[in-house]
Motif scaffolding. Structure first.
Motif: not given
Length: 233
Positions: A180-187, A213-223
């Motif tokens: 996090x924060x280690x690139x030009x842009x962090x998502x 940038x930040x967003x809320x994901x959906x339908x995480x499988x978390x295998x």
């Protein structure tokens, strides 16, 4: 306070083009940015260099990008449970840079902290050290490693707010934290997106200044990569 929210993964990855270098958090299948990876697969972006501890499994995570030949080079610490990763590496179809796990983590963290390079004893005397500067500290040889230079870093967190402050959960913190924060842009892809002020400041792992940038994901499988159980007594 800057609102860094974007609608979804598709909007979050806008600007990622062919030939770029990406950091992707996670360890195996734990804490990977599932939605963002799926969006990259659908975008058909190609010739990517991906920095990630490993490449997931054949049919999930970065394995999906490998199957579509969207990755040109993998920078990882091991092949893991991905047979397609192994096949492409051994056949010469994929450029692979294997790096000691601790060194890989530190190259990410150094980039995050703005440190251009560091010395480490890991890898000395092996192929890892070929062509690299060697310096002795306290009678022990160390090799010079440079921090990664990535265009985008994509991380997964448990909770985040509109300003980009992040909290990781358990072992899913892994490579997500140093990337996090280690690139030009962090998502940042999060499971739960809350209003500013809802997160306890004492529990925040990554401050919003490191996130663009930040967003809320959906339908995480978390295998689960490998399920190990014991016989019930």
């Amino acid at each position: 306070m800057i609102d860094k929210r974007v609608k979804n993964a598709k909007e979050a990855i806008e600007g990622i083009k062919d030939g770029m270098t990406l950091m992707l958090g996670g360890f195996g299948l734990c804490g990977i940015p599932e939605n963002s990876i799926n969006a990259l697969v659908e975008s058909d972006v190609k010739d990517l260099t991906c920095i990630s501890n490993n490449a997931g499994v054949d049919d999930f995570g970065l394995g999906l990008l490998l199957h579509k030949r969207q990755i040109k080079k993998m920078i990882s610490s091991y092949v893991g449970e991905n047979a397609e990763f192994e096949r492409q590496m051994l056949s010469g179809e994929l450029d692979v840079e294997l790096t000691p796990q601790g060194t890989l983590a530190e190259k990410c963290r150094a980039a995050q902290a703005g440190i251009p390079a560091f010395y480490t004893p890991a890898g000395y005397g092996t192929e890892i050290a070929e062509g690299k500067e060697v310096k002795e500290f306290h009678g022990k040889p160390h090799i010079l490693e440079h921090a990664y230079e990535a265009d985008y870093s994509i991380v997964k967190a448990w909770k985040g707010d509109h300003a980009g402050n992040l909290i990781f959960k358990g072992s899913a913190r892994n490579f997500n934290h140093p990337m996090a924060g280690a690139a030009k842009i962090t998502i940042a892809e999060v499971e739960e997106l809350v209003e500013p002020g809802e997160l306890d400041p004492n529990e925040i792992h990554i401050p919003g200044i490191m996130i663009q940038r930040i967003f809320q994901g959906e339908k995480f499988e978390k295998r689960i990569e490998q399920r190990t159980v014991r016989t019930k007594e």
